[in-house]
Design a protein around this motif. Structure first.
Motif, PDB file in Angstrom:
ATOM      1  N   GLN A  73      14.377 -38.008 -89.319  1.00  0.00           N
ATOM      2  CA  GLN A  73      15.538 -37.386 -89.959  1.00  0.00           C
ATOM      3  C   GLN A  73      16.923 -37.446 -89.093  1.00  0.00           C
ATOM      4  OE1 GLN A  73      15.949 -37.034 -93.216  1.00  0.00           O
ATOM      5  NE2 GLN A  73      13.882 -37.267 -93.706  1.00  0.00           N
ATOM      6  N   ILE A  74      16.703 -37.100 -87.846  1.00  0.00           N
ATOM      7  CA  ILE A  74      17.609 -37.153 -86.945  1.00  0.00           C
ATOM      8  C   ILE A  74      18.064 -38.507 -86.364  1.00  0.00           C
ATOM      9  CG2 ILE A  74      17.940 -36.596 -84.500  1.00  0.00           C
ATOM     10  CD1 ILE A  74      15.809 -34.308 -84.757  1.00  0.00           C
ATOM     11  N   LEU A  75      17.258 -39.491 -86.469  1.00  0.00           N
ATOM     12  CA  LEU A  75      17.385 -40.729 -86.350  1.00  0.00           C
ATOM     13  C   LEU A  75      18.195 -41.304 -87.313  1.00  0.00           C
ATOM     14  CD1 LEU A  75      17.293 -43.165 -84.281  1.00  0.00           C
ATOM     15  CD2 LEU A  75      15.209 -43.898 -85.487  1.00  0.00           C
ATOM     16  N   ALA A  76      17.955 -40.897 -88.517  1.00  0.00           N
ATOM     17  CA  ALA A  76      18.944 -41.424 -89.502  1.00  0.00           C
ATOM     18  C   ALA A  76      20.301 -40.883 -89.590  1.00  0.00           C
ATOM     19  CB  ALA A  76      17.994 -40.557 -90.861  1.00  0.00           C
ATOM     20  N   SER A  77      20.328 -39.460 -89.066  1.00  0.00           N
ATOM     21  CA  SER A  77      21.776 -38.998 -89.109  1.00  0.00           C
ATOM     22  C   SER A  77      22.436 -39.835 -88.124  1.00  0.00           C
ATOM     23  CB  SER A  77      21.792 -37.686 -88.711  1.00  0.00           C
ATOM     24  OG  SER A  77      21.217 -36.604 -89.674  1.00  0.00           O
ATOM     25  N   LEU A  78      21.742 -40.003 -87.048  1.00  0.00           N
ATOM     26  CA  LEU A  78      22.382 -40.736 -85.798  1.00  0.00           C
ATOM     27  C   LEU A  78      22.769 -42.155 -86.251  1.00  0.00           C
ATOM     28  CD1 LEU A  78      22.906 -41.017 -82.728  1.00  0.00           C
ATOM     29  CD2 LEU A  78      20.528 -41.703 -82.258  1.00  0.00           C
ATOM     30  N   GLY A  79      21.713 -42.876 -86.729  1.00  0.00           N
ATOM     31  CA  GLY A  79      22.116 -44.395 -87.359  1.00  0.00           C
ATOM     32  C   GLY A  79      23.332 -44.340 -88.183  1.00  0.00           C
ATOM     33  N   ILE A  80      23.542 -43.520 -89.134  1.00  0.00           N
ATOM     34  CA  ILE A  80      24.565 -43.226 -90.042  1.00  0.00           C
ATOM     35  C   ILE A  80      25.851 -43.272 -89.113  1.00  0.00           C
ATOM     36  CG2 ILE A  80      25.972 -42.170 -91.710  1.00  0.00           C
ATOM     37  CD1 ILE A  80      23.746 -43.989 -92.797  1.00  0.00           C
ATOM     38  N   ALA A  81      25.885 -42.212 -88.121  1.00  0.00           N
ATOM     39  CA  ALA A  81      26.995 -42.021 -87.394  1.00  0.00           C
ATOM     40  C   ALA A  81      27.484 -43.196 -86.526  1.00  0.00           C
ATOM     41  CB  ALA A  81      26.830 -40.847 -86.545  1.00  0.00           C
ATOM     42  N   LEU A  82      26.190 -44.011 -86.061  1.00  0.00           N
ATOM     43  CA  LEU A  82      26.739 -45.044 -85.312  1.00  0.00           C
ATOM     44  C   LEU A  82      26.655 -46.287 -85.977  1.00  0.00           C
ATOM     45  CD1 LEU A  82      24.611 -44.482 -82.244  1.00  0.00           C
ATOM     46  CD2 LEU A  82      26.518 -43.629 -82.575  1.00  0.00           C
ATOM     47  N   ASN A  83      26.674 -46.337 -87.497  1.00  0.00           N
ATOM     48  CA  ASN A  83      27.209 -47.401 -88.277  1.00  0.00           C
ATOM     49  C   ASN A  83      26.125 -48.418 -88.245  1.00  0.00           C
ATOM     50  OD1 ASN A  83      28.763 -48.908 -90.245  1.00  0.00           O
ATOM     51  ND2 ASN A  83      29.736 -49.889 -88.515  1.00  0.00           N
ATOM     52  N   VAL A  84      24.927 -48.300 -88.229  1.00  0.00           N
ATOM     53  CA  VAL A  84      23.624 -49.168 -88.053  1.00  0.00           C
ATOM     54  C   VAL A  84      23.581 -50.079 -89.335  1.00  0.00           C
ATOM     55  CG1 VAL A  84      21.254 -49.378 -88.352  1.00  0.00           C
ATOM     56  CG2 VAL A  84      22.260 -47.756 -86.725  1.00  0.00           C
ATOM     57  N   THR A  98       9.495 -44.253 -89.108  1.00  0.00           N
ATOM     58  CA  THR A  98      10.465 -43.584 -88.289  1.00  0.00           C
ATOM     59  C   THR A  98      11.937 -44.035 -88.608  1.00  0.00           C
ATOM     60  OG1 THR A  98       9.037 -43.660 -86.375  1.00  0.00           O
ATOM     61  CG2 THR A  98      11.365 -43.727 -85.772  1.00  0.00           C
ATOM     62  N   VAL A  99      11.940 -45.177 -89.365  1.00  0.00           N
ATOM     63  CA  VAL A  99      13.238 -45.708 -89.581  1.00  0.00           C
ATOM     64  C   VAL A  99      13.556 -45.913 -91.196  1.00  0.00           C
ATOM     65  CG1 VAL A  99      13.654 -47.284 -87.734  1.00  0.00           C
ATOM     66  CG2 VAL A  99      12.374 -48.189 -89.484  1.00  0.00           C
ATOM     67  N   GLN A 100      12.447 -45.312 -92.181  1.00  0.00           N
ATOM     68  CA  GLN A 100      12.745 -45.392 -93.538  1.00  0.00           C
ATOM     69  C   GLN A 100      13.772 -44.467 -93.749  1.00  0.00           C
ATOM     70  OE1 GLN A 100      11.187 -47.293 -95.654  1.00  0.00           O
ATOM     71  NE2 GLN A 100      12.746 -46.604 -96.564  1.00  0.00           N
ATOM     72  N   PRO A 101      13.816 -43.197 -93.354  1.00  0.00           N
ATOM     73  CA  PRO A 101      14.927 -42.245 -93.669  1.00  0.00           C
ATOM     74  C   PRO A 101      16.565 -42.804 -93.446  1.00  0.00           C
ATOM     75  CG  PRO A 101      13.526 -41.072 -92.659  1.00  0.00           C
ATOM     76  CD  PRO A 101      12.961 -42.495 -92.361  1.00  0.00           C
ATOM     77  N   LEU A 102      16.439 -43.719 -92.543  1.00  0.00           N
ATOM     78  CA  LEU A 102      17.986 -44.502 -92.003  1.00  0.00           C
ATOM     79  C   LEU A 102      17.979 -45.453 -93.042  1.00  0.00           C
ATOM     80  CD1 LEU A 102      20.379 -45.081 -90.579  1.00  0.00           C
ATOM     81  CD2 LEU A 102      18.831 -46.220 -88.966  1.00  0.00           C
ATOM     82  N   ALA A 103      16.962 -46.113 -93.380  1.00  0.00           N
ATOM     83  CA  ALA A 103      16.986 -47.409 -94.194  1.00  0.00           C
ATOM     84  C   ALA A 103      17.461 -46.683 -95.612  1.00  0.00           C
ATOM     85  CB  ALA A 103      15.838 -48.151 -94.426  1.00  0.00           C
ATOM     86  N   THR A 104      16.986 -45.842 -95.912  1.00  0.00           N
ATOM     87  CA  THR A 104      17.222 -45.205 -97.339  1.00  0.00           C
ATOM     88  C   THR A 104      18.827 -44.689 -97.382  1.00  0.00           C
ATOM     89  OG1 THR A 104      14.970 -44.647 -97.768  1.00  0.00           O
ATOM     90  CG2 THR A 104      16.670 -43.567 -99.306  1.00  0.00           C
TER      91      THR A 104
END
Length: 204
Positions: A73-84, A98-104
């Motif tokens: 979940q932390i990685l998801a917040s980070l990924g959104i902030a970094l515009n993945v 590990t990356v599903q929350p960000l992908a969603t």
């Protein structure tokens, strides 16, 4: 070859990145919604790669622990902030989890890769020019991938190190590489030593 440099010797541009990401080693709740790596000049595009290991796994099982799910979940917040904009994972439950929350959150499909190679890394740089790409690997591959992207040596992760975050930014003129950590520190991990952090500078 490549080497870790004391942060004091970083270039101004690398220092700016470090300052922007200084708080990543603590547990992140929310991040500024403005993408930190949004492209300002499309004619001089910089491609940014984020490389992590999968989050904490449950023993030898192919699934994440509660701590691992929190890290995802932390990685998801980070990924959104970094515009993945693109996400790559091996075909295991622990990496995909590990990356599903960000992908969603980002509305992005997880793209599966197998054995990383120099050719594969080069194809990513070409395919995703100007974008921000997240790659999740394993203890024996995440450092290798980061090293290939940074045009440097293969980097090592300890077996209990889950908080390492490699950031590699590549443009036509230079490659900048940082090793940081995100979320809570892994117990006993080498990344808990601040001397392990810094910038990875490719040889000229």
């Amino acid at each position: 070859m490549s080497r870790f440099e004391d942060p004091v010797s970083m270039s101004t541009s690398v220092r700016t990145i470090c300052q922007a990401l200084f708080g990543l080693y603590v547990v992140l709740g929310t991040l500024n919604a403005t993408p930190l790596f949004a492209q300002a000049d499309p004619n001089n595009a910089t491609t940014t790669f984020l490389v992590v290991r999968h989050a904490e796994r449950d023993g030898n099982l192919d699934k994440l622990t509660k701590t691992g799910l929190q890290r995802s979940q932390i990685l998801a917040s980070l990924g959104i902030a970094l515009n993945v904009q693109a996400i790559y994972s091996t075909d295991t439950q622990r990496t995909k989890g590990t990356v599903q929350p960000l992908a969603t959150a980002a509305g992005t499909e997880i793209q599966i890769y197998e054995t990383p190679s120099e050719d594969w890394v080069a194809s990513l740089a070409h395919k995703h020019a100007g974008e921000v790409v997240l790659i999740v690997g394993h203890s024996n591959t995440a450092g290798v991938i980061a090293g290939m992207l940074a045009k440097g040596k293969h980097l090592e992760l300890s077996h209990d190190e889950y908080d390492a975050l490699f950031i590699i930014r590549e443009s036509a003129s230079e490659t900048q590489s940082l090793r940081l950590r995100y979320g809570s520190s892994s117990d006993g991990a080498s990344s808990a030593d601040p001397d392990k952090m810094g910038t990875l500078v490719p040889a000229r």
